[in-house]
Write a protein that holds these residues in place. Structure first.
Motif, PDB file in Angstrom:
ATOM      1  N   MET A   1       0.812  -1.205   0.064  1.00 26.96           N
ATOM      2  CA  MET A   1       0.052   0.185   0.008  1.00 26.96           C
ATOM      3  C   MET A   1       0.846   1.190   0.187  1.00 26.96           C
ATOM      4  N   ARG A   2       0.409   2.262  -0.903  1.00 25.68           N
ATOM      5  CA  ARG A   2       1.241   3.411  -0.942  1.00 25.68           C
ATOM      6  C   ARG A   2       1.124   4.441   0.394  1.00 25.68           C
ATOM      7  N   LYS A   3       2.321   4.973   0.705  1.00 29.43           N
ATOM      8  CA  LYS A   3       2.282   5.826   2.070  1.00 29.43           C
ATOM      9  C   LYS A   3       1.772   7.109   1.426  1.00 29.43           C
ATOM     10  N   LEU A   4       0.805   7.637   2.333  1.00 29.20           N
ATOM     11  CA  LEU A   4       0.315   9.045   1.994  1.00 29.20           C
ATOM     12  C   LEU A   4       1.497  10.038   2.312  1.00 29.20           C
ATOM     13  N   THR A   5       1.335  10.895   1.408  1.00 25.20           N
ATOM     14  CA  THR A   5       2.168  12.041   1.559  1.00 25.20           C
ATOM     15  C   THR A   5       1.797  13.140   2.733  1.00 25.20           C
ATOM     16  N   ASP A   6       2.582  13.956   3.286  1.00 25.55           N
ATOM     17  CA  ASP A   6       2.358  14.945   4.204  1.00 25.55           C
ATOM     18  C   ASP A   6       1.179  15.721   3.541  1.00 25.55           C
ATOM     19  N   ARG A   7       1.103  16.077   2.359  1.00 29.17           N
ATOM     20  CA  ARG A   7      -0.056  16.821   1.682  1.00 29.17           C
ATOM     21  C   ARG A   7      -1.226  16.061   1.858  1.00 29.17           C
ATOM     22  N   GLU A   8      -1.143  14.980   1.657  1.00 29.45           N
ATOM     23  CA  GLU A   8      -2.467  13.942   1.697  1.00 29.45           C
ATOM     24  C   GLU A   8      -2.862  14.117   2.972  1.00 29.45           C
ATOM     25  N   VAL A   9      -1.964  13.823   3.964  1.00 33.04           N
ATOM     26  CA  VAL A   9      -2.430  13.517   5.122  1.00 33.04           C
ATOM     27  C   VAL A   9      -2.952  15.097   5.830  1.00 33.04           C
ATOM     28  N   LEU A  10      -2.570  16.292   5.361  1.00 32.88           N
ATOM     29  CA  LEU A  10      -3.000  17.491   5.875  1.00 32.88           C
ATOM     30  C   LEU A  10      -4.524  17.569   5.187  1.00 32.88           C
ATOM     31  N   ILE A  11      -4.749  17.283   4.069  1.00 36.14           N
ATOM     32  CA  ILE A  11      -6.026  17.292   3.395  1.00 36.14           C
ATOM     33  C   ILE A  11      -7.133  16.783   4.033  1.00 36.14           C
ATOM     34  N   LEU A  12      -6.573  15.292   4.524  1.00 38.98           N
ATOM     35  CA  LEU A  12      -7.577  14.422   5.317  1.00 38.98           C
ATOM     36  C   LEU A  12      -7.809  15.102   6.598  1.00 38.98           C
ATOM     37  N   GLU A  13      -6.897  15.612   7.201  1.00 36.31           N
ATOM     38  CA  GLU A  13      -7.083  16.192   8.744  1.00 36.31           C
ATOM     39  C   GLU A  13      -8.067  17.438   8.219  1.00 36.31           C
ATOM     40  N   LEU A  14      -7.805  18.383   7.391  1.00 29.68           N
ATOM     41  CA  LEU A  14      -8.445  19.558   7.177  1.00 29.68           C
ATOM     42  C   LEU A  14     -10.210  18.985   6.910  1.00 29.68           C
ATOM     43  N   ILE A  15     -10.254  17.936   5.899  1.00 30.44           N
ATOM     44  CA  ILE A  15     -11.896  17.472   5.786  1.00 30.44           C
ATOM     45  C   ILE A  15     -12.174  16.698   7.175  1.00 30.44           C
ATOM     46  N   PHE A  16     -11.518  16.297   7.960  1.00 28.76           N
ATOM     47  CA  PHE A  16     -11.923  15.583   9.325  1.00 28.76           C
ATOM     48  C   PHE A  16     -12.551  16.771  10.251  1.00 28.76           C
ATOM     49  N   CYS A  17     -11.699  17.984  10.241  1.00 26.24           N
ATOM     50  CA  CYS A  17     -11.972  18.964  11.059  1.00 26.24           C
ATOM     51  C   CYS A  17     -13.187  19.536  10.664  1.00 26.24           C
ATOM     52  N   GLY A  18     -13.502  19.781   9.313  1.00 23.99           N
ATOM     53  CA  GLY A  18     -15.041  20.269   8.867  1.00 23.99           C
ATOM     54  C   GLY A  18     -16.181  19.550   8.969  1.00 23.99           C
ATOM     55  N   LEU A  19     -15.960  18.248   9.603  1.00 22.59           N
ATOM     56  CA  LEU A  19     -17.197  17.374   9.720  1.00 22.59           C
ATOM     57  C   LEU A  19     -18.129  17.927  10.650  1.00 22.59           C
ATOM     58  N   PRO A  20     -17.671  18.524  11.777  1.00 17.66           N
ATOM     59  CA  PRO A  20     -18.731  19.158  12.684  1.00 17.66           C
ATOM     60  C   PRO A  20     -19.452  20.253  12.087  1.00 17.66           C
ATOM     61  N   LEU A  21     -18.885  20.966  11.187  1.00 11.75           N
ATOM     62  CA  LEU A  21     -19.608  22.086  10.579  1.00 11.75           C
ATOM     63  C   LEU A  21     -20.499  21.582   9.621  1.00 11.75           C
ATOM     64  N   VAL A  22     -20.157  20.542   9.019  1.00 14.70           N
ATOM     65  CA  VAL A  22     -21.221  19.699   8.056  1.00 14.70           C
ATOM     66  C   VAL A  22     -22.491  19.416   8.974  1.00 14.70           C
ATOM     67  N   TYR A  23     -21.953  18.956  10.008  1.00 12.70           N
ATOM     68  CA  TYR A  23     -23.160  18.158  10.792  1.00 12.70           C
ATOM     69  C   TYR A  23     -24.039  19.234  11.382  1.00 12.70           C
ATOM     70  N   TYR A  24     -23.381  20.501  11.762  1.00 11.41           N
ATOM     71  CA  TYR A  24     -24.220  21.839  12.284  1.00 11.41           C
ATOM     72  C   TYR A  24     -25.168  22.150  11.211  1.00 11.41           C
ATOM     73  N   LEU A  25     -24.597  22.412   9.952  1.00  5.20           N
ATOM     74  CA  LEU A  25     -25.394  22.854   8.872  1.00  5.20           C
ATOM     75  C   LEU A  25     -26.642  21.869   8.586  1.00  5.20           C
ATOM     76  N   LEU A  26     -26.296  20.606   8.596  1.00  3.32           N
ATOM     77  CA  LEU A  26     -27.540  19.687   8.263  1.00  3.32           C
ATOM     78  C   LEU A  26     -28.606  19.576   9.641  1.00  3.32           C
ATOM     79  N   ARG A  27     -28.131  20.012  10.745  1.00  2.00           N
ATOM     80  CA  ARG A  27     -28.881  20.030  11.844  1.00  2.00           C
ATOM     81  C   ARG A  27     -29.751  21.554  12.150  1.00  2.00           C
ATOM     82  N   LEU A  28     -29.313  22.573  11.101  1.00  2.00           N
ATOM     83  CA  LEU A  28     -29.645  23.843  11.568  1.00  2.00           C
ATOM     84  C   LEU A  28     -31.126  24.171  11.378  1.00  2.00           C
ATOM     85  N   PRO A  29     -31.595  23.643  10.263  1.00  2.00           N
ATOM     86  CA  PRO A  29     -33.185  23.689   9.937  1.00  2.00           C
ATOM     87  C   PRO A  29     -33.947  23.152  11.116  1.00  2.00           C
ATOM     88  N   PHE A  30     -33.507  22.504  11.984  1.00  2.00           N
ATOM     89  CA  PHE A  30     -34.175  21.813  13.181  1.00  2.00           C
ATOM     90  C   PHE A  30     -33.854  22.415  14.578  1.00  2.00           C
TER      91      PHE A  30
END
Length: 223
Positions: free
Chosen positions: A1-30
């Protein structure tokens, strides 16, 4: 399996950190029109704001502060070890990359908890935050314990005792022993933390006990 580069790891971390915001926007109407955005030490809401405000958005973005803190801490620690051997420098770099990921996990978990508590209009589950902190400590033990045996004798890092500094062989033995102790302590702490019947306060107490046990065991090691 190919090892992830530092850039790819950072992108995954940025996406992960944004999940609570996505969750918040989905719950916002309720959500109710006014939601809690701050809680006191006992977990009771003491400040409220509109369901879509700077405070609520900031609560969902806390993971990014954790990521920035992890990146800054990694760069600071790694800069101190630039003068060390290449193997030690790479080992410390690996440890700090894991630390960065764990800071990302800790703060993103906090963001999820804040968003959930705001939407539900309930008290903040401080027990969850305490257990999350204990779990992060356990994972840090496991990550560091896996890397300790790779450290070569140096003046900055590793299990530094009178015995370990007496010779290269004593150093290697001590780092292997310290690594095993940290792995066992981390695994035991993680299991304890994940048990449903264990409270947040008990998880933190177990984390403190694990740290004390590791320090005492390594200090007492004589080969």
């Amino acid at each position: 399996m190919r090892k992830l580069t530092d850039r790819e790891v950072l992108i995954l971390e940025l996406i992960f950190c944004g999940l609570p915001l996505v969750y918040y926007l989905l719950r916002l109407p309720f959500m109710p029109e006014t939601v809690p955005v701050h809680w006191n030490a006992s977990g009771e809401a003491d400040r409220f704001a509109c369901r879509f405000s700077f405070d609520t958005v900031l609560s969902g973005a806390i993971g990014y502060f954790g990521l920035l803190f992890g990146i800054g801490l990694r760069k600071m620690i790694c800069s101190v070890f630039k003068s060390e051997s290449e193997q030690n420098t790479q080992t410390v770099e690996r440890i700090m990359k894991w630390t960065q990921a764990f800071m990302c996990l800790l703060f993103t978990g906090m963001a999820f908890n804040f968003v959930y508590s705001s939407g539900a209009g309930s008290t903040l589950d401080s027990g969850f935050l305490l257990k999350l902190g204990a779990a992060v400590i356990a994972l840090t033990f496991i990550a560091a314990g896996n890397q300790f045996p790779k450290l070569r004798r140096n003046s900055l890092s590793g299990a530094r005792t009178k015995y370990s500094l007496s010779s290269d062989e004593a150093w290697r033995k001590t780092q292997r022993y310290a690594g095993r102790v940290m792995l066992c302590a981390g695994a035991a702490l993680l299991v304890i933390t994940l048990l449903p019947m264990v409270s947040g306060a008990a998880a933190i107490a177990a984390a403190i006990a694990a740290m004390a046990v590791v320090c005492a065991a390594v200090a007492a090691y004589k080969g």
